[in-house]
Design an enzyme around this catalytic site. Structure first.
Site, PDB file in Angstrom:
ATOM      1  N   HIS A 220      22.477  36.386  28.043  1.00 11.57           N
ATOM      2  CA  HIS A 220      22.284  37.988  27.798  1.00 11.57           C
ATOM      3  C   HIS A 220      23.546  38.680  28.094  1.00 11.57           C
ATOM      4  O   HIS A 220      23.753  39.903  27.485  1.00 11.57           O
ATOM      5  CB  HIS A 220      21.156  38.309  28.459  1.00 11.57           C
ATOM      6  CG  HIS A 220      21.259  38.752  29.604  1.00 11.57           C
ATOM      7  ND1 HIS A 220      20.682  38.028  30.866  1.00 11.57           N
ATOM      8  CD2 HIS A 220      21.792  39.838  30.257  1.00 11.57           C
ATOM      9  CE1 HIS A 220      21.092  38.693  31.863  1.00 11.57           C
ATOM     10  NE2 HIS A 220      21.448  39.750  31.742  1.00 11.57           N
TER      11      HIS A 220
ATOM     12  N   ASP B  93      18.415  31.449  28.918  1.00 16.13           N
ATOM     13  CA  ASP B  93      19.452  32.447  29.018  1.00 16.13           C
ATOM     14  C   ASP B  93      20.506  31.870  29.927  1.00 16.13           C
ATOM     15  O   ASP B  93      20.692  31.934  31.076  1.00 16.13           O
ATOM     16  CB  ASP B  93      18.540  33.425  29.857  1.00 16.13           C
ATOM     17  CG  ASP B  93      19.559  34.656  30.097  1.00 16.13           C
ATOM     18  OD1 ASP B  93      20.550  34.873  29.135  1.00 16.13           O
ATOM     19  OD2 ASP B  93      19.177  35.638  30.946  1.00 16.13           O
TER      20      ASP B  93
ATOM     21  N   SER C   6      23.411  40.292  36.761  1.00 14.20           N
ATOM     22  CA  SER C   6      23.183  39.149  35.820  1.00 14.20           C
ATOM     23  C   SER C   6      24.140  38.256  35.714  1.00 14.20           C
ATOM     24  O   SER C   6      25.352  38.368  35.693  1.00 14.20           O
ATOM     25  CB  SER C   6      22.935  39.889  34.517  1.00 14.20           C
ATOM     26  OG  SER C   6      21.725  40.730  34.605  1.00 14.20           O
TER      27      SER C   6
END
Length: 618
Positions: free
Chosen positions: A403, A459, A565
């Site tokens: 992502h 992911d 992230s």
């Protein structure tokens, strides 16, 4: 008479100000200015007065019609009066019956555009669950409690803060639908709603395991069916074709798995399941769409005889990747030059090891230099900004979250030319001369089954560097775990470590310097039981994820936050002193919220995909 008071000092000052203004050239005051002068000073013991004010408000404005000034007399606050007056003017057309008028005033139904609505409907008219107003996932809201403080943007309840002509709405939890109207009751019109409910087909997806007897165990290793088409619709190549035989020659395939015709099989025990080679570039492969049973690796499959306390696990390290395609670093991975190689411990690793024996960074602390030499900063070229975290797994390859590369709801679809990586960094913003290395990217590989539309399943993305990066005291790769390491360490209650330059807390502040750290942050977080992870969210959890964080009753706090992230969740093996990357920071509902946890991509589950990509393109 005991409750009667003299004017007092505040009253005298207000009166003096009023007299002064009257005698000046400005004879008449604006209504708001006059009301601010007449506003009474609030007292600490105001319980009785609050009741009196409520009584006054009901008498003046409910039983009879009132003016703005009369409402202000009862509420004593310009802001409260403005909020009340906005609802009052909207609801004035439904004064009778009284019950309808009160429902309108208290926001239990919608009038006109529904700006007055304060109810608890939290699904859209098509049945999509609403996103929390304070959340940035899956959509980054431009409307929030800071931009619209009087709009009562609580939880994920439908509201109309921007006076939308279609009525109350919300941001949705569906990444493909940014915002949608809600079906809320209309005041005074029983049975009517602002928009008609039109639920989408398919219904909600619960966190349920596949039904017993209808799923394949061992990720399809024993599958003997005739499926010969991949998830993407590509026909499989026969296993005895020249391209497939050439590619299979150097693979560690299980001889018990019979490679028949061109049927999907799982000869290398890929945790992703059955697959096959397909036409295209040499080495192209795709996975097949079969129904696999949910089988935890680590977490629930725990053998007491192989526990940390028992110390029975083999400490010998075995390499997994082909050095020709993977590059250098695996044989020496996870041994930090400034710590393990000098037989030194960092200040908090004891907390991790103690947790093994005993059973986005918020609330973290500044990291020691060299504590995470595999930490990588994924950096956007234009505008120049920190995009995500990542990790170095060899001198040629970097691991991050998909992502960070591709997420259409946030207009993300980066190419190799948009990004670069900064390795060996400690400071978030300063260029660290003679320490950090800046590397361009040759190619980005996003997992082909990455599911951004629903739950960020798989992911994960691989970044191939244009040139190998030289190792140093501050640049060194982390290990990727094998099954034995995962089974031994990935246990509920055991702690792992997250590092990153993400926000220090969740906030809507416009002063970004208040929440961004100056140096790399570190936090140690306990792994959470899978049922607790599932129960904490409405988002469908897969076995390609695990969650970590502190529970509601824990005294310690901490979490990953926005900007972390793509970074690593690592654990140190007490058997061989190496650090292993168990997870990739993936998603969470806010930062360090009680009852919520951070979710991480399960690296071991996707390790065979990593190997296949590296073997093909390395």
């Amino acid at each position: 008479m005991s409750h009667v008071r003299g004017l007092g000092l505040p009253g005298c000052l207000a009166l003096a100000a009023l007299v002064s203004l009257v005698h000046s050239q400005h004879v008449f005051l604006a209504p708001q200015q006059a009301l601010s002068l007449l506003q009474r000073v609030r007292r600490a013991n105001s319980g009785f007065l609050e009741e009196l004010r409520k009584g006054n408000l009901e008498r003046e404005c409910v039983e009879e019609q009132c003016s703005y000034e009369e409402a202000f007399e009862a509420l004593e606050s310009p802001q409260d009066t403005d909020v009340f007056w906005a609802k009052y003017t909207v609801c004035d057309s439904v004064r009778k019956p009284r019950e309808t008028f009160m429902d309108c005033l208290e926001g239990r139904c919608a009038m006109d555009l529904g700006v007055n609505y304060l109810g608890t409907v939290n699904v859209t008219h098509t049945g999509i669950q609403c996103q929390l107003w304070r959340s940035r996932y899956p959509h980054k809201p431009e409307i929030n409690s800071t931009t619209h403080p009087g709009a009562d943007l609580k939880e994920n309840f439908c509201r109309n803060p921007d006076s939308s002509t279609t009525g109350p709405w919300c941001y949705t939890t569906d990444p493909t639908v940014r915002r949608e109207e809600c079906s809320v009751p209309v005041c005074g019109q029983e049975g009517r709603t602002t928009v008609v409910m039109t639920p989408r087909s398919g219904g909600s997806k619960d966190n349920l395991s596949p039904p017993l007897g209808q799923c394949l165990t061992e990720r399809g290793r024993l599958y003997q069916g005739n499926l010969a088409v991949t998830t993407l619709g590509s026909p499989c190549l026969p296993w005895n074709s020249l391209p497939a035989k050439t590619l299979s020659k150097y693979q560690d395939f299980d001889p018990e798995v019979k490679l028949v015709e061109n049927f999907c099989r799982n000869p290398d025990w890929d945790e992703e399941g059955a697959w096959c080679y397909v036409a295209g570039q040499p080495g192209d492969f795709e996975y097949c769409n079969l129904n696999y049973c949910e089988e935890a690796v680590g977490e629930e499959n725990y053998d007491v005889d192989e526990s940390i306390a028992g110390r029975t696990t083999d400490a010998e390290f075995h390499t997994f990747f082909n050095e020709k395609t993977f590059g250098l670093g695996e044989a020496d991975c996870g041994l930090r030059p400034l710590f393990e190689k000098k037989s030194l411990k960092d200040t908090t690793e004891k907390e991790l090891l103690d947790s093994y024996i005993d059973g986005r960074i918020v609330e973290g602390w500044d990291a020691e230099k060299g504590i995470a030499p595999w930490q990588v900063m994924l950096f956007r070229k234009s505008p120049q900004e920190l995009l995500c975290g990542a990790s170095l797994i060899s001198d040629r390859w970097v691991l991050t979250a998909a992502h960070c590369i591709l997420y259409p709801p946030w207009d993300k679809n980066f190419t190799e030319n948009d990004l670069l990586v900064r390795i060996g960094k400690h400071s978030r913003t300063r260029y660290e001369r003679n320490v950090e290395k800046i590397s361009m990217l040759e190619k980005i590989y996003v997992h082909p089954r990455y599911n951004w539309r629903e739950n960020l399943d798989r992911d994960i993305a691989l970044l191939k560097l244009k040139k190998p990066v030289p190792f140093s005291d501050y640049i060194h790769p982390v290990c990727l775990p094998d099954k034995q390491t995962v089974t031994s360490l990935l246990r509920a209650g055991y702690k792992g470590r997250v590092t990153g330059w993400g926000n220090l807390r969740e906030t809507w502040t416009t002063n970004i310097n208040e929440i961004q750290p100056s140096v790399l942050q570190v936090v140690n977080l306990p792994i959470v039981e899978r049922p607790v992870c599932k129960a904490s969210t409405r988002i469908r959890i897969t076995d390609n994820m695990f969650c970590a964080g502190f529970k509601v009753n824990d005294t310690k706090r901490g979490d990953a936050c926005e900007g972390d992230s793509g970074g690593p969740f690592v654990m140190k093996s007490p058997f061989n002193n190496r650090w292993y990357q168990m997870g990739i920071v993936s998603w969470g509902e806010g930062c360090d919220r009680k009852g919520k946890y951070g979710f991480y991509t399960h690296v071991f589950r996707l390790k065979r995909w990593i190997q296949k990509v590296i073997d093909q393109f390395g």
